[in-house]
Design a protein around this motif. Sequence first.
Motif, PDB file in Angstrom:
ATOM      1  N   ALA A 286       1.080  -1.062   0.035  1.00  0.00           N
ATOM      2  CA  ALA A 286      -0.178  -0.167   0.085  1.00  0.00           C
ATOM      3  C   ALA A 286       0.794   1.271  -0.037  1.00  0.00           C
ATOM      4  O   ALA A 286       0.289   2.317  -0.733  1.00  0.00           O
ATOM      5  N   GLN A 287       1.886   1.293   0.680  1.00  0.00           N
ATOM      6  CA  GLN A 287       2.906   2.218   0.853  1.00  0.00           C
ATOM      7  C   GLN A 287       3.468   2.583  -0.481  1.00  0.00           C
ATOM      8  O   GLN A 287       3.612   3.627  -0.989  1.00  0.00           O
ATOM      9  N   VAL A 288       4.145   1.503  -1.152  1.00  0.00           N
ATOM     10  CA  VAL A 288       4.582   1.665  -2.470  1.00  0.00           C
ATOM     11  C   VAL A 288       3.541   2.239  -3.643  1.00  0.00           C
ATOM     12  O   VAL A 288       3.820   2.999  -4.367  1.00  0.00           O
ATOM     13  N   ALA A 289       2.399   1.597  -3.514  1.00  0.00           N
ATOM     14  CA  ALA A 289       1.418   1.987  -4.582  1.00  0.00           C
ATOM     15  C   ALA A 289       1.084   3.663  -4.151  1.00  0.00           C
ATOM     16  O   ALA A 289       0.860   4.039  -5.327  1.00  0.00           O
ATOM     17  N   ALA A 290       1.099   4.108  -3.095  1.00  0.00           N
ATOM     18  CA  ALA A 290       0.792   5.494  -2.776  1.00  0.00           C
ATOM     19  C   ALA A 290       1.934   6.186  -3.450  1.00  0.00           C
ATOM     20  O   ALA A 290       1.706   7.404  -4.037  1.00  0.00           O
ATOM     21  N   GLN A 291       2.982   5.864  -3.306  1.00  0.00           N
ATOM     22  CA  GLN A 291       4.144   6.591  -3.694  1.00  0.00           C
ATOM     23  C   GLN A 291       4.187   6.494  -5.203  1.00  0.00           C
ATOM     24  O   GLN A 291       4.624   7.725  -5.909  1.00  0.00           O
ATOM     25  N   VAL A 292       3.968   5.337  -5.861  1.00  0.00           N
ATOM     26  CA  VAL A 292       3.665   5.450  -7.595  1.00  0.00           C
ATOM     27  C   VAL A 292       2.666   6.415  -7.855  1.00  0.00           C
ATOM     28  O   VAL A 292       3.014   7.065  -8.748  1.00  0.00           O
ATOM     29  N   ALA A 293       1.453   6.273  -6.993  1.00  0.00           N
ATOM     30  CA  ALA A 293       0.268   7.301  -7.562  1.00  0.00           C
ATOM     31  C   ALA A 293       0.746   8.552  -7.486  1.00  0.00           C
ATOM     32  O   ALA A 293       0.377   9.441  -8.258  1.00  0.00           O
ATOM     33  N   LEU A 294       1.763   8.883  -6.426  1.00  0.00           N
ATOM     34  CA  LEU A 294       1.993  10.322  -6.088  1.00  0.00           C
ATOM     35  C   LEU A 294       2.877  10.611  -7.358  1.00  0.00           C
ATOM     36  O   LEU A 294       2.722  11.838  -7.970  1.00  0.00           O
ATOM     37  N   THR A 295       3.759  10.064  -7.616  1.00  0.00           N
ATOM     38  CA  THR A 295       4.810  10.238  -8.748  1.00  0.00           C
ATOM     39  C   THR A 295       4.112  10.185 -10.161  1.00  0.00           C
ATOM     40  O   THR A 295       4.363  11.117 -10.867  1.00  0.00           O
ATOM     41  N   LEU A 296       2.927   9.536 -10.423  1.00  0.00           N
ATOM     42  CA  LEU A 296       2.173   9.624 -11.708  1.00  0.00           C
ATOM     43  C   LEU A 296       1.270  10.858 -11.947  1.00  0.00           C
ATOM     44  O   LEU A 296       1.072  11.422 -12.799  1.00  0.00           O
ATOM     45  N   CYS A 297       1.006  11.436 -10.696  1.00  0.00           N
ATOM     46  CA  CYS A 297       0.161  12.594 -10.509  1.00  0.00           C
ATOM     47  C   CYS A 297       1.015  14.007 -10.379  1.00  0.00           C
ATOM     48  O   CYS A 297       0.458  14.977 -10.647  1.00  0.00           O
ATOM     49  N   ALA A 298       2.309  13.687 -10.537  1.00  0.00           N
ATOM     50  CA  ALA A 298       3.277  14.810 -10.226  1.00  0.00           C
ATOM     51  C   ALA A 298       3.381  15.597 -11.497  1.00  0.00           C
ATOM     52  O   ALA A 298       3.278  15.049 -12.623  1.00  0.00           O
TER      53      ALA A 298
END
Length: 298
Positions: A286-298
Motif C-alpha cells: 500500500a505504501q509503495v502504491a501510494a508513492q507510485v500514484a503520487l509520482t504519476l500525478c506529479a
Amino acid sequence: MNLSIAPEVAKALEANVPVVALESTVIAHGLPRPRNLTTAKALETEIRALGVVPATIALHDGVAVVGAGDVLLERLANEAGVAKVSIRDIAPVLAARSLGGTTVAATVEIAAAAGIQVLATGGIGGVHRGAERSFDESADLEAIARHPVVVVSAGAKYVLDLALTLERLETLGVPVLGYGTDEFPAFYVRSSGLRLQYRVNDALGAARIAREQLARGAGMLLCVPVAAESALGRDEVEEQVRNAIAASDRDGIRGADLTPYLLRALGEATNYRALDANIALLRANAQVAAQVALTLCA
C-alpha cells in the motif's frame, strides 16, 4: 456497470490528486476476523499518511462502489455469504444486488472504469500447480493485461506455479518489474529464484515505465518483496504447500475455493506466521502504491 464513486474519491480524480484502489476479497475471504477489518483500515491509513486517497472497491446494492465507507467495510468483514467476485461474477452479483468482495481481476476492471491508475494488493492470482490437468488460471492475469492499471503486489501467491505464471504474463504482454529486486517475489517468500528482466529501485523509475504502459491502454505488475523480518523460508513454505495441495485434492477443493483453502492451511501450519507476513506485505505494498500514484500525478 454503474459506478458509485465516493465523493472524496471523485473530487480527487477530478483534481488530479492521487488515488490508490484496494481490492475487497482480502477483507471478505482472505483474512480471518477481526484482523480483516483492522487490516483494511490500516491499509487506508497507510495510504492517507502519504497524501493519497484510498478507494476500496466492492459491489453493493447493484452498483460497483469505488471508495467503501466504514459501514460497508464492516459488512464485508463480518457478514457471512459475501460473494467472491471475479470478472465473470460482476454482472450476476450486480443483477442480484448482492454484497460482493472484489478480486484483483474485478478490482482492476472497476478501477480502470473509474479512472484510477494504481492498485495495491497482497499477491496476485496466476497459473495453479497442475494447470496442465485442471486448466486453472486466475482471471487476474488477463485483467492486468487488458486494463491500464499498475498493480502493486508481492508477486504471485506461493501456492501457484510461479514459473508458468511468469510465462503467461509474458505471453499477455504484461511488464513485470521488480521493486528493488532482480527476482520474482513469492508472496510470503522474498524470492522465488525466478529472474526478472526489469528492475526499478524507486517510485520514479516505476512511474516512468507505467506512463508508457498505461498510455498503451494496458497494465503492468510492480513486485515488492516482503520485508526480510516478516518473510518465511522457501523450503518451509514449499513443504507446507505440498501438504496443503494434497489435502485439497483429498477434500475435492476446486476453483475459487482453492486459494483461500490453501492459504488457511498455510496459516495453520506455520502457527499463523504466514498471516503476519501477509498483513506486513499488504501494508508495505500500500505504501509503495501510494508513492507510485503520487509520482504519476506529479
